[in-house]
Design a protein around this motif. Structure first.
Motif, PDB file in Angstrom:
ATOM      1  N   ALA A  13      10.019  -6.288  11.965  1.00  0.00           N
ATOM      2  CA  ALA A  13       9.658  -5.551  10.755  1.00  0.00           C
ATOM      3  C   ALA A  13       8.367  -4.774  11.001  1.00  0.00           C
ATOM      4  O   ALA A  13       7.474  -5.237  11.720  1.00  0.00           O
ATOM      5  N   LEU A  14       8.258  -3.600  10.415  1.00  0.00           N
ATOM      6  CA  LEU A  14       7.040  -2.802  10.542  1.00  0.00           C
ATOM      7  C   LEU A  14       6.107  -3.089   9.369  1.00  0.00           C
ATOM      8  O   LEU A  14       6.560  -3.353   8.250  1.00  0.00           O
ATOM      9  N   VAL A  15       4.821  -3.027   9.648  1.00  0.00           N
ATOM     10  CA  VAL A  15       3.799  -3.269   8.639  1.00  0.00           C
ATOM     11  C   VAL A  15       2.927  -2.031   8.538  1.00  0.00           C
ATOM     12  O   VAL A  15       2.224  -1.670   9.486  1.00  0.00           O
ATOM     13  N   LEU A  16       3.006  -1.356   7.396  1.00  0.00           N
ATOM     14  CA  LEU A  16       2.204  -0.168   7.125  1.00  0.00           C
ATOM     15  C   LEU A  16       0.878  -0.616   6.530  1.00  0.00           C
ATOM     16  O   LEU A  16       0.842  -1.263   5.487  1.00  0.00           O
ATOM     17  N   ILE A  17      -0.224  -0.285   7.202  1.00  0.00           N
ATOM     18  CA  ILE A  17      -1.551  -0.741   6.787  1.00  0.00           C
ATOM     19  C   ILE A  17      -2.385   0.466   6.368  1.00  0.00           C
ATOM     20  O   ILE A  17      -2.632   1.368   7.164  1.00  0.00           O
ATOM     21  N   GLU A  18      -2.800   0.466   5.117  1.00  0.00           N
ATOM     22  CA  GLU A  18      -3.546   1.598   4.566  1.00  0.00           C
ATOM     23  C   GLU A  18      -4.882   1.107   4.019  1.00  0.00           C
ATOM     24  O   GLU A  18      -4.926   0.188   3.196  1.00  0.00           O
ATOM     25  N   LEU A  19      -5.979   1.710   4.484  1.00  0.00           N
ATOM     26  CA  LEU A  19      -7.298   1.361   3.975  1.00  0.00           C
ATOM     27  C   LEU A  19      -7.545   2.062   2.648  1.00  0.00           C
ATOM     28  O   LEU A  19      -7.257   3.252   2.499  1.00  0.00           O
ATOM     29  N   LYS A  20      -8.095   1.326   1.701  1.00  0.00           N
ATOM     30  CA  LYS A  20      -8.307   1.860   0.358  1.00  0.00           C
ATOM     31  C   LYS A  20      -9.343   2.983   0.340  1.00  0.00           C
ATOM     32  O   LYS A  20      -9.245   3.943  -0.410  1.00  0.00           O
ATOM     33  N   ARG A  21     -10.351   2.850   1.190  1.00  0.00           N
ATOM     34  CA  ARG A  21     -11.455   3.806   1.233  1.00  0.00           C
ATOM     35  C   ARG A  21     -12.021   3.978  -0.173  1.00  0.00           C
ATOM     36  O   ARG A  21     -12.255   3.019  -0.878  1.00  0.00           O
ATOM     37  N   ASP A  22     -12.238   5.212  -0.617  1.00  0.00           N
ATOM     38  CA  ASP A  22     -12.839   5.413  -1.945  1.00  0.00           C
ATOM     39  C   ASP A  22     -11.835   5.941  -2.954  1.00  0.00           C
ATOM     40  O   ASP A  22     -12.195   6.535  -3.966  1.00  0.00           O
ATOM     41  N   ARG A  23     -10.567   5.718  -2.679  1.00  0.00           N
ATOM     42  CA  ARG A  23      -9.541   6.230  -3.575  1.00  0.00           C
ATOM     43  C   ARG A  23      -9.331   5.297  -4.765  1.00  0.00           C
ATOM     44  O   ARG A  23      -9.624   4.112  -4.700  1.00  0.00           O
ATOM     45  N   THR A  24      -8.779   5.838  -5.833  1.00  0.00           N
ATOM     46  CA  THR A  24      -8.467   5.034  -7.017  1.00  0.00           C
ATOM     47  C   THR A  24      -7.244   4.178  -6.714  1.00  0.00           C
ATOM     48  O   THR A  24      -6.491   4.460  -5.770  1.00  0.00           O
ATOM     49  N   PRO A  25      -6.998   3.122  -7.503  1.00  0.00           N
ATOM     50  CA  PRO A  25      -5.816   2.292  -7.282  1.00  0.00           C
ATOM     51  C   PRO A  25      -4.522   3.087  -7.261  1.00  0.00           C
ATOM     52  O   PRO A  25      -3.665   2.884  -6.402  1.00  0.00           O
ATOM     53  N   ARG A  26      -4.373   4.003  -8.211  1.00  0.00           N
ATOM     54  CA  ARG A  26      -3.147   4.804  -8.255  1.00  0.00           C
ATOM     55  C   ARG A  26      -2.998   5.634  -6.986  1.00  0.00           C
ATOM     56  O   ARG A  26      -1.909   5.776  -6.437  1.00  0.00           O
TER      57      ARG A  26
END
Length: 365
Positions: free
Chosen positions: A68-81
């Motif tokens: 299975a692949l795992v997509l990892i995204e850093l939140k940084r300074d973005r809003t939850p949406r």
């Protein structure tokens, strides 16, 4: 309630450590690439800053032991949406990746590397091309988390979207900075409900029938004949393998498959998960430590002092079991690399029906 940790010194006068922040989440990304175990002991990084072709750039991409692949995204300074929408958008791209696409991504991440060879080295098992990217999940990495993010992630999980948040905090200890991590949801929850790509028709689902599938890896690390004789299933070598044993409760029914052989048994759970250091086996009316009795395989004895990697056992009362040479294995039968899972595909129902037929069991059994 947002995830927050507190760390105190151990002394006669305990003192809390002051919290700090990294200069940027790019620093955290660099740390993860340098030491992937910061993120997970059970994933292998295969991509970084990969372009999706529609203007997006994925922070990190990993692969789990089941392909299975795992997509990892850093939140940084973005809003939850923003961060959740971005991650789901990227997931739409990930689910369409074929085996050759994944191999190409890895070659850019690790020039000169070979995905199949490095997967074998990392996990100790060959990469099954048929299972590669058969499923995927999303992980959002954040240095802080708000209530809105929690609500969004929990809502999506409850509706079958495998998404989780890994929250990191930084603490000061003298001149040194310490890193702590905490999952929003138990990783087992997303591990066993990862999203299957639509391109392979895997979204066809039906209600779970209440019976579990278990994978018993017969070989150097465990021995099916001993599992059959003494009544147990087991797993170890890492929490990814052993944690799903916690899904089982007393009274649950489990259908067991030995990879490479086929279905070898069905039984009822009669006790909780226990480590090899505590699991006991009855032999000729005498109860003895499993580590003393089991001689047919290693059962990860080399990790006996490591709670994350030691072998764990679940006692089973076998309702029907067969030796490896009598295993039921037919084309199209259900299979999964997770030690335990709750199948919701029509293939599971037809597999159970076929195994019952081969073993001469009534459909109601």
């Amino acid at each position: 309630m947002p995830i927050r940790n507190a760390i105190w010194t151990v002394s006669d006068k305990p003192q809390p450590l002051a919290e700090a922040r990294l200069s940027s989440e790019r620093v955290l990304e660099d740390m993860i690439v340098a030491a992937p175990r910061i993120l997970s002991d059970e994933w292998m990084l295969i991509g970084r800053q990969e372009r999706t072709g529609n203007g997006g750039i994925i922070d990190l991409l990993a692969i789990a032991p089941d392909g299975a692949l795992v997509l990892i995204e850093l939140k940084r300074d973005r809003t939850p949406r923003e961060v959740v929408a971005q991650a789901i958008d990227y997931a739409c791209w990930v689910e369409k990746l074929e085996a050759e696409d994944v191999a190409a991504i890895y070659s850019r991440f690790s020039p000169g590397g070979n995905l199949a060879a490095d997967f074998l080295s990392q996990f100790g098992q060959p990469l099954d091309e048929e299972q590669l990217n058969y499923e995927h999940e999303i992980v959002i990495v954040a240095t802080h988390l708000d209530e809105s993010s929690e609500r969004i992630v929990e809502y999506l999980n409850e509706r079958g979207i495998a998404i989780n948040v890994l929250c990191f905090q930084i603490f000061l200890h003298g001149e040194q900075q310490l890193l702590s991590r905490a999952w929003l949801l138990d990783p087992v929850e997303t591990q066993v409900s990862v999203v299957a790509p639509t391109k392979r028709g895997a979204r066809e689902r039906e209600p779970w029938n209440g019976e579990f599938y278990a994978c018993f890896g017969h070989g150097e690390t465990r021995n099916w004949e001993e599992g059959r004789r003494y009544g147990f299933i087991c797993a170890g070598g890492g929490s990814w393998y052993s944690n799903t044993l916690n899904l089982l409760n007393i009274g649950d029914r489990v259908w067991v498959k030995a990879p490479g052989y086929g279905f070898v048994g069905v039984g009822e759970v009669i006790g909780p998960r226990e480590p090899i250091t505590e699991f006991q086996i009855e032999v000729n009316g005498e109860v003895r430590p499993a580590a003393d009795v089991l001689q047919g395989a290693s059962y990860h004895r080399e990790f006996i002092n490591d709670p994350e990697r030691m072998e764990y056992f679940v006692p089973i009362k076998w309702l029907h079991s067969v030796p490896l040479e009598g295993a039921v294995n037919e084309i199209g039968m259900f299979g999964n690399q997770n030690t335990v899972c709750k199948p919701t595909t029509p293939k599971w129902r037809t597999t159970v029906e076929r195994v019952k037929e081969q073993w001469g069991l009534r459909r109601s059994e």
